[in-house]
Every structure is written in structure tokens, then in C-alpha cells.
Design a protein around this motif. Structure first.
Motif, PDB file in Angstrom:
ATOM      1  N   ILE A  73       0.832  -1.818  -0.058  1.00  0.00           N
ATOM      2  CA  ILE A  73      -0.248  -0.367  -0.371  1.00  0.00           C
ATOM      3  C   ILE A  73       1.113   1.229   0.164  1.00  0.00           C
ATOM      4  N   ARG A  96      -4.766   6.583  -0.431  1.00  0.00           N
ATOM      5  CA  ARG A  96      -3.622   5.244   0.312  1.00  0.00           C
ATOM      6  C   ARG A  96      -4.432   4.646  -0.730  1.00  0.00           C
ATOM      7  N   PHE A 161      -3.803   6.605   9.165  1.00  0.00           N
ATOM      8  CA  PHE A 161      -3.399   5.518   8.428  1.00  0.00           C
ATOM      9  C   PHE A 161      -1.936   5.375   8.438  1.00  0.00           C
ATOM     10  N   ILE A 166      -1.130   0.027  13.999  1.00  0.00           N
ATOM     11  CA  ILE A 166      -2.507   0.628  13.952  1.00  0.00           C
ATOM     12  C   ILE A 166      -3.344  -0.670  14.219  1.00  0.00           C
ATOM     13  N   LYS A 167      -4.984  -0.022  15.408  1.00  0.00           N
ATOM     14  CA  LYS A 167      -5.693  -0.563  15.719  1.00  0.00           C
ATOM     15  C   LYS A 167      -7.071   0.182  15.744  1.00  0.00           C
ATOM     16  N   PHE A 168      -8.016  -0.331  15.222  1.00  0.00           N
ATOM     17  CA  PHE A 168      -9.144   0.189  15.163  1.00  0.00           C
ATOM     18  C   PHE A 168     -10.403  -1.106  15.381  1.00  0.00           C
ATOM     19  N   PRO A 169     -11.337  -1.245  16.595  1.00  0.00           N
ATOM     20  CA  PRO A 169     -12.303  -2.069  15.999  1.00  0.00           C
ATOM     21  C   PRO A 169     -13.505  -1.292  15.573  1.00  0.00           C
ATOM     22  N   LEU A 170     -14.413  -2.608  14.730  1.00  0.00           N
ATOM     23  CA  LEU A 170     -15.232  -2.655  14.545  1.00  0.00           C
ATOM     24  C   LEU A 170     -16.941  -2.219  15.017  1.00  0.00           C
ATOM     25  N   ARG A 173     -21.024  -3.112  12.817  1.00  0.00           N
ATOM     26  CA  ARG A 173     -20.884  -3.877  11.773  1.00  0.00           C
ATOM     27  C   ARG A 173     -23.041  -4.767  11.514  1.00  0.00           C
ATOM     28  N   PHE A 195     -20.264  -7.784  16.646  1.00  0.00           N
ATOM     29  CA  PHE A 195     -19.562  -8.548  16.115  1.00  0.00           C
ATOM     30  C   PHE A 195     -19.626  -9.625  14.762  1.00  0.00           C
TER      31      PHE A 195
ATOM     32  N   ARG B   5     -12.182  -7.260  19.267  1.00  0.00           N
ATOM     33  CA  ARG B   5     -11.518  -8.309  18.058  1.00  0.00           C
ATOM     34  C   ARG B   5     -10.726  -6.826  17.421  1.00  0.00           C
ATOM     35  N   PHE B   6     -10.155  -6.840  16.740  1.00  0.00           N
ATOM     36  CA  PHE B   6      -9.585  -5.403  16.400  1.00  0.00           C
ATOM     37  C   PHE B   6      -8.960  -5.262  14.812  1.00  0.00           C
ATOM     38  N   VAL B   7      -9.763  -3.992  13.822  1.00  0.00           N
ATOM     39  CA  VAL B   7      -8.391  -5.206  12.442  1.00  0.00           C
ATOM     40  C   VAL B   7      -7.079  -3.783  12.818  1.00  0.00           C
ATOM     41  N   GLU B   8      -6.395  -5.097  12.565  1.00  0.00           N
ATOM     42  CA  GLU B   8      -4.462  -4.798  12.935  1.00  0.00           C
ATOM     43  C   GLU B   8      -4.129  -5.655  12.231  1.00  0.00           C
ATOM     44  N   ILE B   9      -2.978  -5.226  12.235  1.00  0.00           N
ATOM     45  CA  ILE B   9      -1.773  -6.171  11.716  1.00  0.00           C
ATOM     46  C   ILE B   9      -1.682  -7.890  12.318  1.00  0.00           C
ATOM     47  N   VAL B  30      -3.130  -1.383   6.564  1.00  0.00           N
ATOM     48  CA  VAL B  30      -4.099  -0.611   6.338  1.00  0.00           C
ATOM     49  C   VAL B  30      -4.814   0.324   5.382  1.00  0.00           C
ATOM     50  N   ILE B  53     -13.244  -4.129   4.046  1.00  0.00           N
ATOM     51  CA  ILE B  53     -13.338  -4.531   5.295  1.00  0.00           C
ATOM     52  C   ILE B  53     -14.616  -5.576   5.648  1.00  0.00           C
ATOM     53  N   LEU B  58     -14.319 -10.504  11.729  1.00  0.00           N
ATOM     54  CA  LEU B  58     -13.041 -10.373  12.013  1.00  0.00           C
ATOM     55  C   LEU B  58     -13.254 -11.802  13.159  1.00  0.00           C
TER      56      LEU B  58
END
Lengths: 196, 129
Positions: A73, A96, A161, A166-170, A173, A195, B5-9, B30, B53, B58
Motif C-alpha cells: 500500500i 492510499r 493511517f 494501527i489498530k481499531f475496532p469495528l 457491523r 461482532f 476484535r480489532f482490525v490490526e496487522i 490498512v 473490510i 474478524l
């Protein structure tokens, strides 16, 4: 959606005449859907910049420029000039993506959504990869390094970004059926957005 | 409601829409709030690509890799963390496998399932009588 925009390099010149046997050669990078459209856009721009048109000139070559590494990326900065309902404006946008053509497609979608600008009213002045410039900008000192800051990502929405951890939840949903045929208007149970 | 649960590497996700439904992928980077760079687990046909996503769910599993890790590094991390076995033995993984097995049943398998159901019902009826 299949990516439609591709990058072409079109090289052309005015047809050689007795007066000018070796005319200047021009090269343009164009983002279009096909080779044919690329050649058409080449003449559209060239006849504005130089005194030549499709009938007085010749195209020496059209090649597609493919992305060197579509597995990483990258940040792309795109400078555009577009026609709005009341005037023409310059804009600089960053995206990006994994390929330059992907970023250009994003730009067209973004311009359509935000400014109702269509493909035909947008001219791409420049589109290139921009380094994140986080370290360079932090180490930059105008007194010792000169007046021009190092190239870096400008926009905050892209900067957020540029994080190797980097870390973020969703948090919200929307449940979606895995296939179109499982779509129904009414459902037996209320959906859960946690979830999903 | 704690979010775990996270969007992470390194996060392992299951694709739940499209051609590769049911496949497990690892997040490598990301791009923005809607797209991530993923690669399928070793042995999967999914190469390194940008995916939305919204097309994936996840999971609780995660492997320790750096951003844009190489395929070999990913394979090593997957083997170390034993993600495939953890997934296969989890309730979610078992459910997905069961559904896939049922969808792939042939006529004879359906016949065997029918006979098994009948014999079970007979035993239950005999016990209740």
C-alpha cells in the motif's frame, strides 16, 4: 468493481515537414480506460499546449504503464484541475492504494461524490506516489535544510493511517447476507450489530 | 460491551462474501477505514490483495507479524501460533466446516444421512415407548 482506469504513456510529435524535419517529441501520461481513449486525450491536451492536432501530428507509441509493486500500500498525491458549475479550480487530494491507477479511480469516485464532478470535467495535472515523510518531517529544520520541506503526506485523513501499529475496532457491523439470493425483505429476528 | 476484535496487522479474518467465502486471511496493512491489504493463510489461493473490510469477519485469532510481512514470515508465524488448528477446533470454525460439508454432499451422502436420521429416530421412539 473491476478496476477500469489504466495508465498509458503516449508519445507523439508533429509530422515532420521540409520546414521542420525533426519536430519536438512530446510525452504524456494519461489515465484512461483504453489505449484508444488515451490517444484521443493525448491530442485533446496537446493541441492546447502545442500547435499540433491529430491530423497534423503522429503518435509514435502508446504503452501501458503497469504498477511496479501492486502488493504494497502506497500513498498517492493527485493534483487536479476541475470544472465546477461556477468556475474551474485546482485541487490536491491524497489517497492510499496499492496502485496509482487504483488511487486515480478513488479520486474520480471521490470527486463525483463530493463535488458532482464527472470524468470529463477533471484534468489530472499530476499523480504520483508521496512518501509518508513522517521521519523526514520530524527531522526537518528550515534553517539547515532549506526552505522547501521534504515531500510528505499532507492530508490528515491519510496521515491517520500512517501507523505501523494501527489498530481499531469495528463497533457497528451491519449484517449482510453472503449471497444475493439470501436477501429477504423481512427477517424473523432483529439483527445484532455487535461482532456481526 | 467490551470490543475485543480489532482490525490490526496480524488479525486473522474469515471472508464472508464473494468468491472466497469461508477462507481465512491475515491483515498485513490498512489502506483506509474500508480497505485492508490481506493475504490468505499458507495453502490458500488468495494472494496479496486489497479487500474491503465489509467482506470479512474478524476472528479472535491473531498472529504476530510486522506490517507488510513476507509470505515466508507469515507462514512461520502461522505455524508457530497454530492458527489453523485453533480455528478448526473452535465452535465457529466447526460450524463453517459443517455447513461446507453439507453443501458438498452428494446423493449417496444424503441417502446415508437419511438412513442415519431414521435409525436414530427409531431408537429414540423405542426408548420412549
Amino acid at each position: 468493481m473491476v478496476q477500469q482506469i489504466r495508465q498509458f504513456q503516449v508519445v507523439g510529435r508533429k509530422r515532420p515537414t521540409d520546414v521542420d524535419p525533426t519536430p519536438k517529441i512530446f510525452r504524456m501520461r494519461l489515465f484512461t480506460k483504453s489505449k484508444v481513449t488515451a490517444q484521443s486525450r493525448f491530442w485533446y491536451f496537446l493541441h492546447q499546449f502545442a500547435n499540433m492536432k491529430a491530423s497534423t501530428g503522429e503518435i509514435l507509441g502508446v504503452t501501458e504503464i503497469r504498477e511496479a509493486n501492486p502488493r504494497v500500500i502506497k500513498n498517492f498525491g493527485i493534483l487536479i484541475r476541475y470544472q465546477s458549475r461556477s468556475g474551474t479550480h485546482n485541487m490536491y487530494k491524497e489517497f492510499r492504494d496499492v496502485t496509482l491507477c487504483g488511487a486515480v479511480e478513488q479520486m474520480y469516485q471521490d470527486m463525483a461524490g463530493r463535488h458532482r464532478a464527472r470524468y470529463s470535467t477533471i484534468h489530472i495535472v499530476d499523480a504520483k506516489e508521496v512518501p509518508s515523510g513522517l521521519k523526514a518531517t520530524a527531522a526537518y529544520n528550515p534553517e539547515t535544510d532549506g526552505a522547501v520541506p521534504p515531500p510528505a503526506v499532507q492530508r490528515l485523513n491519510i496521515k491517520q493511517f500512517l501507523d505501523s501499529r494501527i489498530k481499531f475496532p469495528l463497533p457497528h457491523r451491519i449484517p449482510r447476507p453472503s449471497q444475493k439470493k439470501y436477501r429477504t425483505v423481512f427477517k424473523a429476528n432483529r439483527p445484532s450489530t455487535y461482532f456481526s | 460491551m467490551v470490543l475485543t476484535r480489532f482490525v490490526e496487522i496480524g488479525r486473522v479474518c474469515m471472508i464472508n462474501y464473494g468468491k472466497y467465502e469461508g477462507a481465512l486471511v491475515v491483515i498485513l496493512d490498512v489502506a483506509n477505514a474500508s480497505r485492508v491489504l490481506v493475504q490468505g493463510l499458507p495453502g490458500s489461493p488468495i494472494g496479496r490483495e486489497l479487500m474491503n473490510i465489509k467482506r470479512m469477519a474478524l476472528t479472535d485469532h491473531k498472529i504476530t507479524i510486522g506490517r507488510n510481512a513476507r509470505t515466508k514470515t507469515i507462514a512461520k508465524a502461522v505455524a508457530e501460533s497454530d492458527v489453523q488448528n485453533k480455528w478448526d477446533s473452535s465452535a465457529w470454525g466447526k460450524r463453517v466446516a459443517k455447513r461446507a460439508a453439507k453443501a458438498n454432499m452428494g446423493d449417496f451422502d444424503r441417502f446415508q444421512a437419511k438412513i442415519a436420521k431414521q435409525s436414530m429416530a427409531k431408537k429414540v421412539a423405542a426408548k420412549l415407548a
